[in-house]
Design a protein around this motif. Sequence first.
Motif, PDB file in Angstrom:
ATOM      1  N   GLY A   3     -23.615-100.863  19.986  1.00 51.34           N
ATOM      2  CA  GLY A   3     -22.266-100.684  19.460  1.00 51.34           C
ATOM      3  C   GLY A   3     -22.322 -99.315  19.853  1.00 51.34           C
ATOM      4  N   GLY A   4     -21.166 -99.261  19.680  1.00 45.89           N
ATOM      5  CA  GLY A   4     -20.018 -97.781  20.458  1.00 45.89           C
ATOM      6  C   GLY A   4     -21.266 -96.885  21.205  1.00 45.89           C
ATOM      7  N   ILE A   5     -21.154 -95.816  20.655  1.00 48.70           N
ATOM      8  CA  ILE A   5     -22.244 -94.849  21.453  1.00 48.70           C
ATOM      9  C   ILE A   5     -24.191 -95.329  21.418  1.00 48.70           C
ATOM     10  CG2 ILE A   5     -20.689 -92.900  20.664  1.00 48.70           C
ATOM     11  CD1 ILE A   5     -22.737 -92.121  18.820  1.00 48.70           C
ATOM     12  N   PHE A   6     -24.062 -96.405  21.062  1.00 46.59           N
ATOM     13  CA  PHE A   6     -25.374 -96.753  20.931  1.00 46.59           C
ATOM     14  C   PHE A   6     -25.279 -97.408  22.158  1.00 46.59           C
ATOM     15  CE2 PHE A   6     -28.119 -96.347  16.902  1.00 46.59           C
ATOM     16  CZ  PHE A   6     -27.041 -95.250  16.435  1.00 46.59           C
ATOM     17  N   GLY A   7     -25.097 -98.115  22.715  1.00 44.09           N
ATOM     18  CA  GLY A   7     -24.895 -98.318  24.863  1.00 44.09           C
ATOM     19  C   GLY A   7     -25.380 -97.283  25.261  1.00 44.09           C
TER      20      GLY A   7
ATOM     21  N   PHE B 237     -23.020 -90.504  15.187  1.00 49.14           N
ATOM     22  CA  PHE B 237     -23.773 -91.584  15.023  1.00 49.14           C
ATOM     23  C   PHE B 237     -23.277 -92.547  14.635  1.00 49.14           C
ATOM     24  CE2 PHE B 237     -26.336 -89.665  11.944  1.00 49.14           C
ATOM     25  CZ  PHE B 237     -26.612 -91.047  11.462  1.00 49.14           C
ATOM     26  N   ASP B 238     -23.263 -92.442  12.803  1.00 49.01           N
ATOM     27  CA  ASP B 238     -22.658 -93.368  12.334  1.00 49.01           C
ATOM     28  C   ASP B 238     -21.577 -94.121  12.411  1.00 49.01           C
ATOM     29  OD1 ASP B 238     -24.179 -94.140  10.041  1.00 49.01           O
ATOM     30  OD2 ASP B 238     -24.170 -92.206   9.939  1.00 49.01           O
ATOM     31  N   ALA B 239     -20.124 -92.838  13.007  1.00 48.48           N
ATOM     32  CA  ALA B 239     -18.949 -93.726  13.073  1.00 48.48           C
ATOM     33  C   ALA B 239     -19.312 -93.576  14.310  1.00 48.48           C
ATOM     34  CB  ALA B 239     -18.088 -92.145  12.762  1.00 48.48           C
ATOM     35  N   GLY B 240     -20.068 -93.200  15.359  1.00 52.18           N
ATOM     36  CA  GLY B 240     -20.106 -93.671  16.655  1.00 52.18           C
ATOM     37  C   GLY B 240     -20.520 -95.020  17.162  1.00 52.18           C
TER      38      GLY B 240
ATOM     39  N   ALA C 262     -45.646 -78.114  28.766  1.00 47.80           N
ATOM     40  CA  ALA C 262     -46.421 -76.599  28.593  1.00 47.80           C
ATOM     41  C   ALA C 262     -47.601 -77.234  28.587  1.00 47.80           C
ATOM     42  CB  ALA C 262     -45.899 -75.801  27.113  1.00 47.80           C
ATOM     43  N   GLY C 263     -47.816 -78.106  29.073  1.00 45.01           N
ATOM     44  CA  GLY C 263     -49.487 -78.855  29.372  1.00 45.01           C
ATOM     45  C   GLY C 263     -49.600 -79.596  28.302  1.00 45.01           C
ATOM     46  N   LYS C 264     -49.182 -79.824  27.292  1.00 47.49           N
ATOM     47  CA  LYS C 264     -48.626 -80.741  26.376  1.00 47.49           C
ATOM     48  C   LYS C 264     -48.138 -82.140  25.954  1.00 47.49           C
ATOM     49  CE  LYS C 264     -51.970 -77.668  24.332  1.00 47.49           C
ATOM     50  NZ  LYS C 264     -51.347 -76.892  22.793  1.00 47.49           N
ATOM     51  N   PRO C 265     -49.015 -83.109  26.057  1.00 44.05           N
ATOM     52  CA  PRO C 265     -47.865 -84.780  26.200  1.00 44.05           C
ATOM     53  C   PRO C 265     -46.764 -84.445  25.545  1.00 44.05           C
ATOM     54  CG  PRO C 265     -49.876 -84.510  24.183  1.00 44.05           C
ATOM     55  CD  PRO C 265     -50.172 -83.171  25.422  1.00 44.05           C
ATOM     56  N   VAL C 266     -46.097 -85.554  25.127  1.00 44.31           N
ATOM     57  CA  VAL C 266     -44.651 -85.607  25.089  1.00 44.31           C
ATOM     58  C   VAL C 266     -44.671 -86.646  24.470  1.00 44.31           C
ATOM     59  CG1 VAL C 266     -41.985 -85.068  25.369  1.00 44.31           C
ATOM     60  CG2 VAL C 266     -43.388 -83.680  26.825  1.00 44.31           C
ATOM     61  N   ARG C 267     -43.875 -87.410  23.148  1.00 44.55           N
ATOM     62  CA  ARG C 267     -43.654 -88.597  22.716  1.00 44.55           C
ATOM     63  C   ARG C 267     -42.538 -88.494  22.822  1.00 44.55           C
ATOM     64  NH1 ARG C 267     -48.759 -89.890  24.126  1.00 44.55           N
ATOM     65  NH2 ARG C 267     -50.565 -88.360  23.035  1.00 44.55           N
ATOM     66  N   PHE C 268     -41.948 -89.681  22.314  1.00 45.09           N
ATOM     67  CA  PHE C 268     -40.783 -90.210  22.289  1.00 45.09           C
ATOM     68  C   PHE C 268     -40.364 -90.850  20.847  1.00 45.09           C
ATOM     69  CE2 PHE C 268     -37.044 -93.370  22.219  1.00 45.09           C
ATOM     70  CZ  PHE C 268     -35.663 -92.093  22.539  1.00 45.09           C
ATOM     71  N   ASP C 269     -39.575 -89.956  19.845  1.00 42.06           N
ATOM     72  CA  ASP C 269     -39.420 -90.907  18.506  1.00 42.06           C
ATOM     73  C   ASP C 269     -38.818 -91.727  18.626  1.00 42.06           C
ATOM     74  OD1 ASP C 269     -41.785 -89.194  17.453  1.00 42.06           O
ATOM     75  OD2 ASP C 269     -40.419 -87.481  17.518  1.00 42.06           O
ATOM     76  N   PRO C 270     -38.864 -92.796  18.214  1.00 41.71           N
ATOM     77  CA  PRO C 270     -37.593 -93.365  17.675  1.00 41.71           C
ATOM     78  C   PRO C 270     -36.213 -93.378  17.307  1.00 41.71           C
ATOM     79  CG  PRO C 270     -39.300 -94.359  16.565  1.00 41.71           C
ATOM     80  CD  PRO C 270     -39.912 -93.107  17.075  1.00 41.71           C
ATOM     81  N   PHE C 271     -35.295 -93.835  17.591  1.00 41.84           N
ATOM     82  CA  PHE C 271     -34.113 -92.844  16.856  1.00 41.84           C
ATOM     83  C   PHE C 271     -32.870 -94.170  16.142  1.00 41.84           C
ATOM     84  CE2 PHE C 271     -31.249 -94.848  20.200  1.00 41.84           C
ATOM     85  CZ  PHE C 271     -31.604 -95.492  20.591  1.00 41.84           C
ATOM     86  N   GLY C 272     -32.006 -94.167  16.060  1.00 36.52           N
ATOM     87  CA  GLY C 272     -31.099 -95.507  15.443  1.00 36.52           C
ATOM     88  C   GLY C 272     -31.399 -96.312  14.048  1.00 36.52           C
ATOM     89  N   LEU C 273     -32.623 -94.883  13.260  1.00 36.86           N
ATOM     90  CA  LEU C 273     -32.888 -95.394  12.101  1.00 36.86           C
ATOM     91  C   LEU C 273     -32.299 -94.793  10.435  1.00 36.86           C
ATOM     92  CD1 LEU C 273     -36.560 -95.068  13.058  1.00 36.86           C
ATOM     93  CD2 LEU C 273     -34.906 -97.526  13.125  1.00 36.86           C
ATOM     94  N   GLY C 274     -31.570 -94.198  11.236  1.00 40.38           N
ATOM     95  CA  GLY C 274     -31.273 -93.630   9.442  1.00 40.38           C
ATOM     96  C   GLY C 274     -29.406 -94.248   9.653  1.00 40.38           C
ATOM     97  N   THR C 275     -28.873 -93.267   8.320  1.00 40.04           N
ATOM     98  CA  THR C 275     -27.646 -93.089   7.775  1.00 40.04           C
ATOM     99  C   THR C 275     -27.513 -92.059   7.069  1.00 40.04           C
ATOM    100  OG1 THR C 275     -25.738 -94.557   7.249  1.00 40.04           O
ATOM    101  CG2 THR C 275     -27.627 -94.822   5.843  1.00 40.04           C
ATOM    102  N   ASP C 276     -26.299 -91.598   7.887  1.00 43.11           N
ATOM    103  CA  ASP C 276     -25.401 -90.600   6.899  1.00 43.11           C
ATOM    104  C   ASP C 276     -24.571 -91.145   5.443  1.00 43.11           C
ATOM    105  OD1 ASP C 276     -26.898 -88.377   7.686  1.00 43.11           O
ATOM    106  OD2 ASP C 276     -24.899 -88.206   9.117  1.00 43.11           O
ATOM    107  N   GLY C 277     -24.645 -92.406   5.675  1.00 42.27           N
ATOM    108  CA  GLY C 277     -24.435 -92.875   3.814  1.00 42.27           C
ATOM    109  C   GLY C 277     -23.033 -93.686   4.710  1.00 42.27           C
TER     110      GLY C 277
END
Lengths: 385, 213
Positions: A145-149, A103-106, A169-184
């Motif tokens: 930018g880049g792959i974030f589109g 994700f970082d380089a992308g 499996a009969g359970k609700p599904v939640r969406f977790d945010p992305f794009g919040l971290g960095t590998d440095g």
Amino acid sequence: MLENRDYTQHNEEAKAVWEAYRTRIPIRVPVTLWSDARYFLQDPAFNPDGRITFQDFIENADIMMDVQLRGAQHRAFTVALFCDDQAGSPDEYHVTVDMLRFFDAGFFGCPLRYCEGQMPDTVPILAGDQKNLLFDKGLPDPLSGGIFGWAHEMCARMMDRIGKGFTFAGKPVRFDPFGLGTDGPLTTATSLRGTELYLDFYTDPDYVHQLLDFVTSGTIARIRAHRQFFDLPLVSEDWAYADDAVQMLSSEMVREFVLPVHQKLKKELSSTGQVSLHLCGNATRHFKMFRDEMNVASFDTGFPIDFAWVRKELGPDVEIQGGVRAPQLATGTPDEIYAEARRILESGIMQGGRFILKEANDLVPCTPMENLDALYQAARSYGVY
Amino acid sequence: MQPEIQSLFDAIIDGSAKGATDAAKNALDAGLDPSSILNEGMIAAMKEVGKRFEEGEFYVPEMLVAARAMQSALSLMKPYLKDANIQSAGRVAIGTIKGDLHDIGKNLVAMMLEGAGFEIIDLGTDVAPEKFVNAVQTQAVDLVALSALLTTTMPTMRTVIESLNTAGLRGKVKVMIGGAPVTETYAQQIGADGYAPDASRAVALAQSLVKRA
């Protein structure tokens, strides 16, 4: 043996271990086991004949969701039993846009390259005489930018399905945010420029400063934009990040080139809370500097690690996460894993009650459950305070 | 040590490409034996670089910049070494294993081996087993050096060795492996001839595996 596990007993023990750890009255070393999409996609039992390719996973939101959900379900009844996760059917499932390690380089425009059966990686775009390419282009758009589109298209599809009442499996599904971290910053700059970056440290040090600053500015803008997009505070209390590539530099070079951009990241993205840093590889010589200069209170390690030395170097209050090398965990015998986990636990690393035992680093697909059990049982025997 | 050779040695340690080239030229102009210039000025300098790496004094940038200086001087020296019929320490086919695009470690090992007098055939990254086999078949390779950074690409190292076996070439070539997830135990498990934990020790291992008459 696995079928006969008592989930209630396991879950109560795990909960007690974590609560004791967090309140600083530890009763036993907690155990965690990290697995990513590779763990499932490269396991023939989960993905027979590699029918789902990494390209399928990355390009198709429905497939990505399916792998994540089935993976979480699989994990809840297998891996979770050999660490201090809650095992058994969860109350809800979570999905996100998983950009693996690219994700970082992308974000800065590095193209993805797929190798058969393997996780894709990026190709450097600043190699050779292209070194100034990004400076000419300017910073990417922080959201697209880049792959974030592409990532936001995937996000829209997933959220649309969930919004329409999708369950698993009969359970609700939640969406977790992305794009919040960095590998440095340094690791990202390495992906962008390749090996030549390490010659630049001597032949064109101004360029290295400029590239690291550019990468850091773009990363800050991207993370802040995604915090805003997902209605999260623009400044978080705690901050977790990584920068594996620092293992290739002397501490003097890290201090001169890398530390300033790490401090910039922290200043722009977090308040005065705890900083967690993932550094795999032979990077322990830098730990004290990061503790003192970045207020790092938690190190997530890989290998090689001299646990006794690290604990002595950092003192009892710093959290260390580490453990048996993932390749050994995959290929060793249960007796070998048990002995290695015992050796680590008896090294002095438990002093202060701030050690978390884990795989180092990322579970290898098809790691035998017997080996995970050996790791866990070693913690239950030799990780008791 | 002759002052011209000492200058060459120092320039390589300092990572000065121009300094190394100038010093090599001065040494040649002074009529010094190309073999002495190579062995005492260049190979000895790279050995010192490896030693400093093992001792934690040098890291990747210092090794790379020294290797670059060595290569600059070597380019100048090559015609003289050929005229003097100086043999390389051996021919090495090196590559990052199929499925793996990481190349910093592989590049570092290749440069250090070149600095120790080996001829390098760099097969690049994401190298299929058959490419290693082909290199051994067609380019008189003494040693195959395999690199992997990912735990999931490591198993292909075994495939390369099996492919060399199948092609009837295993007895003709040595195989060494390296990379973050790889260990000595793993080398033994897959039938490699050796494992090196870093670029410096890769040179010593290659030298022990390839002993030319």
